[in-house]
Design a protein around this motif. Structure first.
Motif: not given
Length: 151
Positions: A111, A113, A116, A120
Motif C-alpha cells: 500500500n 504510495q 504504487k 503506475k
C-alpha cells in the motif's frame, strides 16, 4: 580517502545509475538494442527468462571489473563505484522484476504510495508495445503525476 568519502562515492554512483539507466533504456533498449528488449514489451511472454535479461549482464560487467580493480593493489574508490552499481542493480531487480512485473511474488500487497507510483509509471511505459512513442524510462525516479492518489 576515508569511510565518509567511500559512502559518498557509493551513494553518488547509485544516484547517477538512475540517469544511466534512463539513457540506456531510452536510447539503447528502445534503439539499437530493441532486438533484446522487444520480448519484454510483449504481453504474456511465456518464459521464465527474457532476452531482455541480457542487460543485467551488461550492467554487471563494469561492476565486477570495478570490484576487481578496486582492491588492487589496495582498496580504492573504484571498489565503491562498483558497489554503487551493484546496489542499484539490486534495487532495480526488486522494483522492476519483483514489484512491477511480479516475476517473484514477494511484495504482492503493498500500500506504499511511492511503490504504487512506480508501478503506475511502468504500466504507462508498457502500454506502448513497440519501439517508438515510449514514455517513463526511469525506474526509481518517475514524474510526480504518477504519485497522485486520485489516478
Amino acid at each position: 580517502m576515508n569511510i565518509a568519502d567511500y559512502i559518498a562515492v557509493t551513494t553518488l554512483t547509485f544516484i547517477v545509475m538512475e540517469g544511466v539507466t534512463w539513457c540506456t533504456h531510452k536510447y539503447v533498449m528502445h534503439g539499437f538494442g530493441w532486438f533484446l528488449h522487444e520480448d519484454h514489451h510483449q504481453p504474456g511472454y511465456p518464459h521464465v527468462f527474457e532476452k531482455n535479461d541480457a542487460f543485467f549482464v551488461v550492467f554487471a560487467i563494469p561492476s565486477i571489473l570495478l570490484f576487481y580493480f578496486g582492491i588492487r593493489p589496495e582498496l580504492n574508490f573504484m571498489f565503491f563505484i562498483g558497489l554503487g552499481i551493484l546496489l542499484y542493480g539490486i534495487a532495480y531487480f526488486l522494483v522492476h522484476d519483483v514489484l512491477i512485473h511480479r516475476r517473484f511474488k514477494w511484495f504482492d500487497k503493498t500500500n506504499n504510495q511511492y511503490l504504487k507510483g512506480l508501478r503506475k509509471a511502468h504500466k504507462i511505459h508498457h502500454k506502448h508495445l513497440g519501439k517508438h512513442d515510449g514514455e517513463c524510462f526511469g525506474m526509481l525516479f518517475v514524474p510526480f503525476k504518477y504519485f497522485n492518489k486520485r489516478q
